[in-house]
Design an enzyme around this catalytic site. Structure first.
Site, PDB file in Angstrom:
ATOM      1  N   GLY A 182       0.861  -0.973  -0.140  1.00  0.00           N
ATOM      2  CA  GLY A 182       0.028   0.017   0.020  1.00  0.00           C
ATOM      3  C   GLY A 182       0.885   1.315   0.131  1.00  0.00           C
ATOM      4  N   ASP A 198      -2.817  10.587  14.944  1.00  0.00           N
ATOM      5  CA  ASP A 198      -3.315  10.252  13.835  1.00  0.00           C
ATOM      6  C   ASP A 198      -4.258   8.970  13.869  1.00  0.00           C
ATOM      7  OD1 ASP A 198      -3.874  10.900  11.221  1.00  0.00           O
ATOM      8  OD2 ASP A 198      -2.354  10.142  10.168  1.00  0.00           O
ATOM      9  N   GLY A 211       1.198   5.328   1.327  1.00  0.00           N
ATOM     10  CA  GLY A 211       0.648   6.417   2.297  1.00  0.00           C
ATOM     11  C   GLY A 211       0.998   7.758   1.874  1.00  0.00           C
TER      12      GLY A 211
HETATM   13  N1  LIG Z   1       3.436  -3.821   9.024  1.00  0.00           N
HETATM   14  C1  LIG Z   1       2.503  -4.065   8.271  1.00  0.00           C
HETATM   15  N2  LIG Z   1       2.009  -5.008   7.655  1.00  0.00           N
HETATM   16  C2  LIG Z   1       1.207  -5.203   6.588  1.00  0.00           C
HETATM   17  N3  LIG Z   1       0.697  -4.196   5.914  1.00  0.00           N
HETATM   18  C3  LIG Z   1       1.325  -2.866   6.274  1.00  0.00           C
HETATM   19  C4  LIG Z   1       2.087  -2.811   7.299  1.00  0.00           C
HETATM   20  N4  LIG Z   1       2.405  -1.558   7.217  1.00  0.00           N
HETATM   21  C5  LIG Z   1       1.574  -0.897   6.456  1.00  0.00           C
HETATM   22  N5  LIG Z   1       1.050  -1.770   5.683  1.00  0.00           N
HETATM   23  C6  LIG Z   1       0.037  -1.340   4.372  1.00  0.00           C
HETATM   24  O1  LIG Z   1       0.674  -0.389   3.737  1.00  0.00           O
HETATM   25  C7  LIG Z   1      -0.543   0.544   3.592  1.00  0.00           C
HETATM   26  C8  LIG Z   1      -0.122   1.877   3.544  1.00  0.00           C
HETATM   27  O2  LIG Z   1       0.660   2.186   5.008  1.00  0.00           O
HETATM   28  P1  LIG Z   1       1.061   3.690   5.199  1.00  0.00           P
HETATM   29  O3  LIG Z   1       1.389   3.740   6.982  1.00  0.00           O
HETATM   30  O4  LIG Z   1       2.325   4.201   4.556  1.00  0.00           O
HETATM   31  O5  LIG Z   1      -0.154   4.786   5.078  1.00  0.00           O
HETATM   32  P2  LIG Z   1      -1.381   5.095   5.721  1.00  0.00           P
HETATM   33  O6  LIG Z   1      -1.505   5.074   7.264  1.00  0.00           O
HETATM   34  O7  LIG Z   1      -2.547   4.448   4.825  1.00  0.00           O
HETATM   35  O8  LIG Z   1      -1.309   6.696   5.115  1.00  0.00           O
HETATM   36  P3  LIG Z   1      -0.522   7.878   5.809  1.00  0.00           P
HETATM   37  O9  LIG Z   1       0.704   7.561   6.231  1.00  0.00           O
HETATM   38  O10 LIG Z   1      -0.518   8.870   4.915  1.00  0.00           O
HETATM   39  O11 LIG Z   1      -1.583   8.329   7.091  1.00  0.00           O
HETATM   40  C9  LIG Z   1      -1.556   0.253   4.800  1.00  0.00           C
HETATM   41  O12 LIG Z   1      -2.696   0.727   4.773  1.00  0.00           O
HETATM   42  C10 LIG Z   1      -1.383  -1.196   5.249  1.00  0.00           C
HETATM   43  O13 LIG Z   1      -2.344  -1.862   4.093  1.00  0.00           O
END
Ligand SMILES: Nc1ncnc2c1ncn2[C@@H]1O[C@H](COP(=O)(O)OP(=O)(O)OP(=O)(O)O)[C@@H](O)[C@H]1O
Length: 779
Positions: free
Chosen positions: A481, A599, A483
């Site tokens: 994914g 957040d 973010g």
């Molecule tokens: N430790 C993990 N294990 C499995 N999937 C993960 C993990 N960390 C993140 N992801 C996946 O990656 C996606 C993006 O994560 P990220 O923290 O970058 O973005 P976000 O929280 O959706 O956005 P933002 O950081 O802008 O608030 C998540 O929605 C999740 O599906």
């Protein structure tokens, strides 16, 4: 019209090839007897001439991926919209007919459900939206698809689909990436420009620019009732055959190459080998076992699961070799190498690639040179038939050797024991010498030579090199994914542990978030907080390495989403709420520095394989000295989850408690706060509480549940309301929330008085208290 009603439209009986057909539209209950899961569908029933029911099939469905409960309803709203809602009010399907002078809905004797306008024109028709069935008289247009069910008993979209493209009819696996397993014509013809296909006079014809294309037609047997794409990926046509004395429903495979059952990738399940329609597991039973011994085509699984790490040379992999076994992807364009290669080259390519589970070598007269196909999803394989004279094929299926696994386990045990003894000795020695037992030096960035201003080595996380993480993620090939700050990739470390690597877009952008994450997460360890295993700072690369949580983020599991139709049940939802509360209580009240997350939202909660929830994404977190009560700072926040006092920049942990409250209501109701009510979430909560109807908000509906569960649900909503009070001083501390959720405190003295954003007026405290005392029982 509600699901309790009989079909709303029924066509008259049609006599067709010695049977009677009747089409209908309405709520269709799957399962026999009806299990109260409803689909709003157009369907048909087939009867023998003496009235015996032979078959019943769905030809269109409004809510295929999400069954509805009893009391779901289709309504024509006063604004002229056709809306299908579940019993809890969630939207399942709608057709905005308000601007199109909608006049009536009709089911035709062809099975087509049509919406007409006042001048008789068609606004919409179900024939444009196929399920897994095509009727012989139905026009199948370019772009239209037919998608198999998950299983014969489960109508959700499954693993195979077919689509009519401009250059022919193509069938795909719904894997990622999807792969073609059948195409007609076999070689794409660029200038074909098909518009639709249709059956006339027992021939399947394809049309281009209004004209029938002469060479492409197939004879369909007389009496064909329908085509169905089965959950095994095979397209079959069904017809009624007259046996002496009675009629029976029969089928034959459609015009797939050799019409043998083995041509479909779903014929024998994953890893299954198909020979003359019979399924078996590869090899002699030592390396593979059937997934379900009672179900011969359910597929096979390796006895020793494959483990792989890009960083290790010794994987303990070898191949099970099966001669004359082919795979469905043998179109030249699917070959993994551009030209001919040797057998050994093909095998080596598979050994070097962690995602490769088998190499298929397709060759002609020259045994040692051929095309190489490296596969990461192993569907059914097929034993080649003797008449296949054009090529031969060898399957090399990657398997894990037991001895290597055992050897690596022994090596790990020895390393851990020796390492542990050495560490104890160093610690002991350091104590004697009076050194601090935690390294505190600053690390120099090897590539830029610049000092990092963060004490990267102060916490527990490991520092990884760029190369290590590139190897672990197979060149950042599997994206989980993205973010605001970067993308997240799946990977495997050399100790076989799975990781998620967050790679920042570019250095500088999100640098503060990166540091916040390392500083905060690096210092803490709690069951309900995602574990930061390490990080990478090299040149402009900035990466964070987390434990991998296979069920991803919570938003996919609480709100309906087509690609994730499996929503959490009530028990899991209440457990998730408690997990998050415990994680936050630890951050706010238990760890050395007070940590505010800032957040909290469902996207930032991750779920492990057992659906334990863990708070993640500390990019905005602030470490606050225990004596500090307020700080003023500029931060990035997500609208909708932001507490009102943040507008004035007062930051204390009550901001997290507000976001937690909003999210908690979303988890319980299964709806995003902005969707819950047109007048806003808080007005809705007030109204429902006043009317004593808070249970209306709970997902899924708890109508048939015991009273205890309903009380528990209402209690949870009230805890949520307690957290979202406008006056942040009245919001409870997170440890109190945990106690309330655990049932350790049975009353809330500090009840909401005025909820934020409310236009309805002040909340009636006496009513709320009365309800609470009823809930909490005699004291
Ligand atoms: N430790 C993990 N294990 C499995 N999937 C993960 C993990 N960390 C993140 N992801 C996946 O990656 C996606 C993006 O994560 P990220 O923290 O970058 O973005 P976000 O929280 O959706 O956005 P933002 O950081 O802008 O608030 C998540 O929605 C999740 O599906």
């Amino acid at each position: 019209i509600t699901s309790a009603a009989a079909p709303i439209l029924l066509s008259s009986n049609i006599s067709y090839n010695d049977v009677n057909l009747q089409f209908g539209c309405g709520f269709f209950c799957y399962g026999s007897p009806c299990d109260t899961s409803y689909l709003f569908a157009a369907f048909f029933v087939v009867y023998t001439t003496d009235g015996m029911l032979l078959d019943m099939q769905m030809v269109w469905c409004a809510n295929r991926d999400q069954v509805l409960q009893e009391n779901a309803a289709l309504k024509l709203t006063s604004t002229g919209e056709l809306v299908l809602r579940n019993s809890d009010g969630t939207l399942a399907w709608s057709k905005n007919t308000s601007t199109q002078a909608f006049q009536r809905m009709a089911i035709h004797e062809s099975g087509n459900l049509v919406l007409y306008n006042t001048s008789g024109g068609i606004i919409w028709q179900s024939f444009d939206y196929t399920t897994d069935i095509i009727l012989p008289w139905q026009k199948f247009k370019v772009g239209q698809n037919i998608t198999a069910n998950i299983s014969p008993k489960d109508t959700r979209k499954g693993c195979f689909y077919g689509i009519l493209l401009h250059d022919g009819f193509v069938m795909y696996t719904a894997s990622a990436p999807s792969k073609i397993y059948y195409r007609y014509p076999e070689t794409p013809q660029v200038d074909l420009e098909l518009t639709h296909s249709q059956i006339d006079n027992q021939s399947l014809n394809m049309y281009s620019r209004g004209r029938r294309i002469p060479p492409i037609h197939f004879t369909i047997p007389k009496g064909c009732l329908y085509f169905k794409l089965g959950s095994d990926g095979r397209l079959k046509f069904y017809m009624v055959q007259k046996n002496p004395g009675r009629s029976v429903l029969n089928y034959s495979p459609w015009f797939m190459k050799s019409v043998f059952q083995c041509d479909s990738p779903g014929a024998c399940g994953d890893y299954g080998v198909c020979k003359n329609g019979q399924c078996s597991c590869p090899g002699d039973g030592k390396a593979f076992k059937p997934t379900d011994a009672t179900e011969p085509n359910s597929g096979c699984a390796p006895r020793v699961p494959l483990v792989c790490s890009q960083t290790s040379r010794r994987q303990g992999h070898h191949f099970l070799e099966l001669e004359h076994v082919a795979y469905f992807t043998y179109l030249y364009e699917n070959a993994s190498t551009p030209g001919l290669v040797s057998r050994d080259e093909c095998k080596t390519l598979c050994l070097e690639n962690c995602s490769c589970k088998a190499a298929f070598f397709r060759y002609g007269t020259n045994f040692s040179s051929g095309y190489c196909y490296l596969e990461s999803n192993i569907y059914s394989m097929k034993t080649m038939s003797p008449e296949d004279k054009f090529y031969n094929s060898t399957a090399y299926i990657k398997i894990q050797s037991r001895s290597e696994r055992f050897k690596s386990l022994v090596v790990v045990i020895i390393c851990v024991s020796v390492g542990g003894a050495l560490a104890l000795f160093i610690l002991f020695w350091a104590r004697i010498k009076g050194y601090p037992n935690r390294r505190q030096q600053k690390v120099k960035d090897e590539d830029t030579g610049e000092d990092d201003h963060v004490d990267w080595s102060a916490g527990l996380p490991l520092r990884f090199s760029f190369q290590e993480l590139q190897d672990a993620t197979n060149g950042f090939s599997t994206k989980l994914g993205s973010g605001g700050f970067g993308s997240v990739y799946q990977g495997v470390l050399s100790d076989s542990s799975k990781i998620a690597v967050k790679r920042l877009h570019r250095a500088g952008h999100g640098e503060n978030g990166f540091r916040a994450e390392v500083e905060t997460l690096g210092k803490i360890d709690h069951l309900n907080l995602v574990r930061l295993k390490g990080f990478c700072v090299e040149k402009f690369h900035r990466m964070l390495v987390y434990e991998y949580l296979p069920n991803g983020s919570l938003d996919k599991w609480i709100f309906f989403n087509k690609s994730h139709p499996y929503l959490l049940d009530w028990k899991s939802r209440s457990r998730v709420v408690l997990d998050i509360a415990r994680g936050l209580a630890y951050l706010h009240e238990e760890c050395q520095d007070r940590i505010i997350h800032f957040d909290i939202k469902p996207q930032n909660i991750l779920l492990d394989q057992n659906f334990n929830a863990k708070v993640s994404d500390f990019g905005l977190a602030k470490l606050i000295n225990r004596e500090q009560s307020e700080v003023i700072t500029m931060i990035r926040r997500t609208p909708g989850y932001m507490a009102p006092e943040l507008l004035n920049m007062h930051i204390i942990e009550k901001a997290d408690i507000f976001s937690f409250g909003v999210m908690m209501i979303e988890i319980i109701s299964g709806k995003r706060s902005r969707e819950l009510s047109e007048n806003g979430l808080f007005s809705l909560l007030q109204v429902k509480a006043e009317e004593g109807r808070l249970l209306d908000l709970v997902y899924p509906r708890l109508e048939n549940e015991e009273t205890g569960i309903k009380e528990e649900a209402v209690k949870l909503i009230k805890v949520g309301m307690w957290c979202v009070q406008d006056n942040f001083t009245r919001r409870p501390a997170m440890s109190i929330v945990v106690k309330a959720l655990e049932g350790l405190i049975d009353t809330f003295n500090d009840v909401p008085c005025a909820l934020p954003g409310s236009t309805v007026g002040s909340y009636k405290q006496s009513l709320f208290s009365a309800e609470l005392s009823v809930l909490s029982g005699p004291r």
